[in-house]
Design a protein around this motif. Structure first.
Motif, short mmCIF file in Angstrom:
data_model
loop_
_atom_site.label_atom_id
_atom_site.label_comp_id
_atom_site.label_asym_id
_atom_site.label_seq_id
_atom_site.Cartn_x
_atom_site.Cartn_y
_atom_site.Cartn_z
N UNK A 48 -1.18 1.48 -6.45
CA UNK A 48 -1.14 2.78 -5.75
C UNK A 48 -0.24 2.71 -4.52
N UNK A 49 -0.35 1.61 -3.77
CA UNK A 49 0.49 1.44 -2.58
C UNK A 49 1.96 1.33 -2.98
N UNK A 50 2.24 0.55 -4.01
CA UNK A 50 3.62 0.40 -4.45
C UNK A 50 4.20 1.72 -4.93
N UNK A 51 3.36 2.52 -5.59
CA UNK A 51 3.82 3.84 -6.04
C UNK A 51 4.16 4.72 -4.84
N UNK A 52 3.34 4.66 -3.78
CA UNK A 52 3.62 5.44 -2.58
C UNK A 52 4.93 4.99 -1.93
N UNK A 53 5.19 3.69 -1.92
CA UNK A 53 6.44 3.18 -1.36
C UNK A 53 7.64 3.71 -2.16
N UNK A 54 7.48 3.72 -3.49
CA UNK A 54 8.56 4.24 -4.33
C UNK A 54 8.81 5.72 -4.03
N UNK A 55 7.73 6.48 -3.84
CA UNK A 55 7.88 7.90 -3.48
C UNK A 55 8.68 8.04 -2.18
N UNK A 56 8.31 7.22 -1.18
CA UNK A 56 8.99 7.30 0.11
C UNK A 56 10.47 6.90 -0.03
N UNK A 57 10.71 5.84 -0.78
CA UNK A 57 12.09 5.39 -0.97
C UNK A 57 12.93 6.49 -1.60
N UNK A 185 -5.05 5.91 4.95
CA UNK A 185 -4.37 6.16 6.22
C UNK A 185 -2.87 5.87 6.10
N UNK A 186 -2.53 4.72 5.56
CA UNK A 186 -1.12 4.36 5.51
C UNK A 186 -0.35 5.18 4.48
N UNK A 187 -0.99 5.54 3.37
CA UNK A 187 -0.30 6.43 2.42
C UNK A 187 -0.01 7.78 3.05
N UNK A 188 -1.04 8.33 3.71
CA UNK A 188 -0.84 9.63 4.35
C UNK A 188 0.27 9.56 5.39
N UNK A 189 0.28 8.47 6.17
CA UNK A 189 1.24 8.35 7.25
C UNK A 189 2.67 8.17 6.73
N UNK A 190 2.88 7.25 5.80
CA UNK A 190 4.26 6.99 5.36
C UNK A 190 4.80 8.16 4.54
N UNK A 191 3.93 8.83 3.78
CA UNK A 191 4.42 9.99 3.02
C UNK A 191 4.80 11.13 3.95
N UNK A 192 4.04 11.29 5.04
CA UNK A 192 4.41 12.31 6.02
C UNK A 192 5.74 11.95 6.68
#
Length: 991
Positions: A48-57, A185-192
């Motif tokens: 899930x975290x890696x997927x969020x990173x890919x979204x941000x990238x 917390x970190x998913x919400x923050x980095x996606x924002x």
């Protein structure tokens, strides 16, 4: 329930793809709320975290990413902030304090992400994207003063949320709970941040007001996660912590190897008549597939849950499995799991069955629990634990072992059954299974020999029972007792009527089962004409006992003196035996294998209580209270009960059940009134629970007993208040202890015996000493000493405890010579009565240790603290908070002697024990953490090191909480050093 609560923390969105057509306006949320994370493996959290990173990238431009990746560590970010600050011009005044304003945010990101990394171990995750995104939003927002002011405010609010998360996380074990919060917390923050960067890059001239809504959503998610974390942290402070394999190994190391003195196999189960069990072959095989040990032995923990409505046969299925497959296991035990007290009593019973403690040795429930946990961990045996009738998984969480073995759980609730693994919904019997059970119970071995009219009547009756096992058993028993056949019973059945006064709790059950119960109860009344009605009377009394393990000794009429009419059967053993046999024949109760104890189904208790008139309910309740009151040892004149703990143990669960029944019904339209014996009974029960360390249950019983006392000036009320004050004192809640002791002193000085007045006077003296009012304490001790010295042998132990109190106060005053003299007098009283390793000797040596340490005689102090430890170990109390205190003191001596590594090891051992007492002794944890933080700094660790900082934060927060909520202000003119302030956080006996 835990699963729904965890589900509200965060959901793991593993499948969502980045929409290439997404507009520049940031999405309202990139986090879905559709999954329950309590069942998600660690690998899924990482995915899930890696997927969020890919979204941000995907939201960053190639240029932004290539530039920002050079600043993917906190150190490089801080260097960049300093460099930007130096480029300030008159056109960019907002850069003048950039480093000072943003460095705390970078440091907090570093500290919180470190916890995130630890929480995901042993998996490895990449956190550099956090710093990459931080750099990008700084880069883009600094291009305009107004934009920067808006972003700066957002960053400050996010930092505050992260800081709260970090400070709270120290109270929560590394498990799904912590992973959920940090991931959210970190998913919400980095996606924002990624959405904001994309918005600012695409719209360079627009202000950030367009993303404020998204930011508020992000902050709401972060703050909500922190609130959930704070909730879990408060549970960790107020409840025993969840078990872990590391914890169990640590505790095993303290105790040394255990050796059970029994031969195996060792199976301790309630009596189960295999002849009365039928069918369920598929269910038994499913359980066995899940729980059968491998040929190599127990290599992992295996658990299985069985759930279904009451009366469907869950407990009998579990016992049938344990009986039928017993050769698969070396040891099988059942844990009654309806409430925490029943659970702790079950562990004590297992400890005795395994002979882990000397049979004549007293010990508290917590120690028995830890001994059993160590045996489960170390024995190498193939064991099965059956957790029967679990109402709430949170009640058993702290008792659930971490070691490899098999665990079978029964409950009415699916949400409980699925908490630890596979589960089975146990359904009522189908038509063929119901028929098979009924014919087996009726012993219709050859149907050809049974009349057709009987078969047809039986099939019709069974169709009405809808496959409920309890109903089938009781119907078969009734038919056999009546002795007139099934067809005759059917005619009676058709005429059955159910009393309906609007108070029935049986709404979930078919009318036919109610009718069977009504018929059974009427049968008792009819037989009572010939047999004196003893079966009916006995059932009425048993209705108010705890349903499991009702010992026949409860009904010993020799204790009763003048016997009430409802208890006449207690005067004659034959009458009692006839009454028990009558209820057993009707399948209303079950006998243990030795017939020395019985049990009753909870639904039968409820049905019979509904059947009774209000007058009968009250009469049976009063009789039940009287029987337990006469059986339970009485606590008098402030004397301890520890020599009678075994007797107390046999009856405490029934006393607690009576108290719960009274509390449940006292405010209902048809209430139960408290007989005079109830408060007297609960008075002794509460003191027993206080002695055995079960303070929460003790305070609960005190509260119920106090609510029944109309005379707040009575000796009884004074006794209850003294118990409450003593418990609060040992919890170091001096603010609550004082008003109780003050009220008791006033009552006892006017109305009570000298011995009990003296007991409370000593309690008040201990309180004064703990508050720092040493002269007042010594004055009260002197009065108590004068009274107790005249009481002879009856008051001799109390006199010894008074001398110990005087010794503590003298040591605080700085008069170590007088303190040592009083300790010596106390020892000379205690030693010949209890022995070198007997009761109270750990207190004697601990006081000696404190006196010698105050004198600077570190070698002598060390010797006494070690002797105190020896007493604790000989008494098999390895997790006693007293042991944590001794280890803490030894660590302090090692620090003084510059043996820092030894001190570090001792403090770590002390903390392992103290964390088992989070509910009762948070102050012990705080002073250990305070000492650890200072020690680590002395060993070369920087104060910003996460381990040091974390310990300091928890210690300071805990001290602030205890000082504000539990302790009075320090006496005027007193200036305590830091160590003394932390010592105030623990009970005065352990300072």
């Amino acid at each position: 329930m835990e699963d729904s609560l965890l589900g509200s923390l965060i959901s793991i969105d593993l499948d969502r793809k980045v929409d290439p057509k997404q507009t520049c306006t940031p999405a309202t949320s990139d986090i879905s709320d559709e999954f329950d994370p309590s069942f998600i493996e660690l690998a899924d959290f990482v995915a899930s975290w890696e997927h969020a990173i890919q979204q941000c990238r995907g939201k960053l431009s190639q240029k932004d990413y290539e530039q920002a990746v050079q600043f993917s560590t906190p150190e490089k970010l801080l260097e960049d902030l300093k460099a930007r600050e130096r480029t300030k011009t008159s056109r960019t005044p907002w850069l003048s304090s950039l480093y000072i304003e943003m460095a705390p945010t970078v440091r907090m990101l570093e500290k919180t992400s470190t916890i995130f990394l630890l929480a995901m171990q042993p998996k490895s995750i990449e956190t550099s994207m956090i710093y990459v995104l931080f750099y990008v939003i700084i880069e883009l927002s600094l291009q305009d003063g107004q934009r920067w002011a808006k972003m700066q405010g957002m960053l400050e609010r996010a930092t505050k949320s992260l800081r709260l998360c970090r400070h709270t996380a120290v109270w929560v074990d590394i498990d799904e709970e912590l992973r959920n919060v940090l991931l959210k917390m970190f998913k919400a923050l980095i996606l924002f941040w990624a959405n904001s960067a994309k918005f600012m890059r695409t719209n360079p001239l627009m202000q950030l007001s367009s993303i404020e809504k998204q930011f508020e959503t992000t902050i709401s998610e972060m703050d909500g996660a922190v609130q959930i974390l704070e909730h879990y942290a408060s549970m960790r402070k107020l409840a025993p912590s969840d078990r872990s394999l590391d914890h169990d190994k640590d505790m095993a190391a303290f105790r040394g190897p255990l050796r059970s003195q029994v031969s195996f196999p060792c199976h301790d189960l309630p009596h189960h008549d295999v002849n009365e069990f039928c069918g369920r072959v598929k269910e038994l095989n499913l359980i066995d597939e899940a729980l059968r040990p491998s040929p190599e032995g127990m290599i992992r923990q295996q658990s299985y849950g069985v759930y279904g409505m009451g009366g469907v046969g869950k407990s009998r299925l579990a016992l049938a499995y344990a009986t039928r497959f017993r050769t698969h296991f070396d040891a099988i035990f059942l844990i009654e799991s309806e409430n925490p007290l029943a659970i702790s009593r079950s562990f004590t019973k297992i400890s005795r069955k395994l002979r882990l403690r000397d049979q004549n040795q007293s010990g508290n429930a917590e120690e028995d629990h830890e001994l059993v946990q160590q045996w489960l961990l170390e024995s190498g045996m193939r064991w099965l634990l059956i957790w029967d009738n679990v109402e709430n998984f949170e009640q058993i969480r702290a008792y659930w072992p971490s070691s490899t073995g098999s665990l079978l759980l029964t409950t009415r609730y699916k949400t409980v059954a699925i908490m630890k693994g596979e589960s089975l919904a146990l359904k009522p019997f189908d038509e063929s299974e119901a028929w098979a059970l009924f014919t087996k119970l009726m012993k219709w071995n050859e149907l050809a020999m049974v009349e057709e009219v009987e078969i047809e009547a039986a099939k019709l009756l069974l169709s009405k029972l809808q496959g409920l096992a309890l109903g089938i058993r009781q119907m078969a028993a009734l038919i056999k007792v009546k002795g007139k056949g099934v067809a005759n019973f059917l005619n009676r059945y058709k005429k059955g009527r159910l009393r309906d006064d609007g108070s029935s709790k049986l709404d979930d059950y078919n009318f036919s089962l109610d009718t069977i119960w009504q018929t059974a109860f009427d049968t008792l009344n009819q037989k009572g004409t010939q047999k004196k009605g003893y079966g009916f009377q006995l059932l009425g009394i048993i209705t108010y006992f705890s349903p499991d393990c009702i010992p026949n000794t409860i009904f010993d009429g020799t204790r009763l003196g003048e016997v009430p009419a409802l208890l006449t059967f207690c005067k004659d053993e034959d009458d009692l035996e006839d009454a028990l046999e009558e209820l057993t024949e009707l399948a209303l109760i079950d006998a243990a294998s030795d017939h020395q104890a019985h049990s009753i189904h909870r639904l039968v208790q409820t049905a019979f209580g509904t059947h009774l008139s209000l007058q009968d309910r009250q009469a049976f309740f009063d009789s039940a209270v009287l029987l337990i009151h006469k059986a339970f040892p009485r606590q008098v004149e402030g004397r301890p009960l520890h020599l009678q703990w075994k007797v107390c143990e046999a009856y405490i669960q029934h006393a607690k059940h009576l108290a719960d029944q009274y509390r449940e019904f006292k405010d209902m339209p048809r209430p139960l009134e408290a007989p005079p014996d109830l408060a007297e009974l609960l008075k002794s029960c509460a003191w027993y629970l206080h002695e055995t360390g079960e303070k929460t249950d003790a305070l609960e019983l005190v509260s119920i007993a106090m609510s029944t006392c109309s005379d707040r000036d009575s000796i009884l009320y004074a006794h209850l208040a003294n118990t409450a004050g003593s418990i609060y004192f040992e919890l170091n809640d001096l603010k609550k202890a004082r008003p109780h002791f003050e009220a008791v002193l006033d009552i006892r000085k006017r109305r009570d015996t000298q011995e009990e007045y003296c007991c409370t006077l000593s309690n008040m003296a201990n309180l004064l000493s703990a508050e720092g009012c040493v002269d007042e304490a010594l004055s009260a001790f002197a009065e108590a000493e004068g009274i107790r010295s005249k009481l002879g042998d009856d008051g001799i132990i109390g006199l010894a405890l008074t001398y110990l109190g005087i010794g503590r106060a003298m040591n605080l005053k700085g008069d170590q010579i007088s303190a040592g003299a009083k300790a010596e007098v106390a020892k000379n009283i205690i030693l010949p009565r209890f022995g070198v390793h007997g009761h109270f000797m750990q207190d004697v040596h601990y006081l000696y240790g404190n006196i010698e340490r105050s004198k600077g005689n570190l070698a002598a102090a060390r010797s006494h603290y070690k002797q105190s430890l020896n007493v604790i170990d000989e008494q098999k109390m390895p997790t006693s908070i007293f042991k944590a205190a001794c280890l803490y003191k030894l660590a302090c001596i090692d620090i003084s002697a510059s043996d820092l590594q030894s001190a570090k090891d001792l403090l770590e051992s002390a903390l392992v024990i103290a964390e088992q007492h989070k509910q009762d002794s948070p102050g012990e944890i705080a002073r250990i953490l305070y000492k650890q933080a200072g020690l680590l700094q002395a060993m070369g660790f920087d104060e910003d090191d996460p381990d040091v900082a974390q310990k300091q934060v928890v210690a300071i927060q805990t001290r602030a909480m205890i000082e504000s909520e539990k302790l009075p202000p320090e006496p005027m003119g007193t200036q305590l050093d830091e160590e003394a302030r932390y010592n105030r956080l623990v009970c005065a006996f352990l300072r």
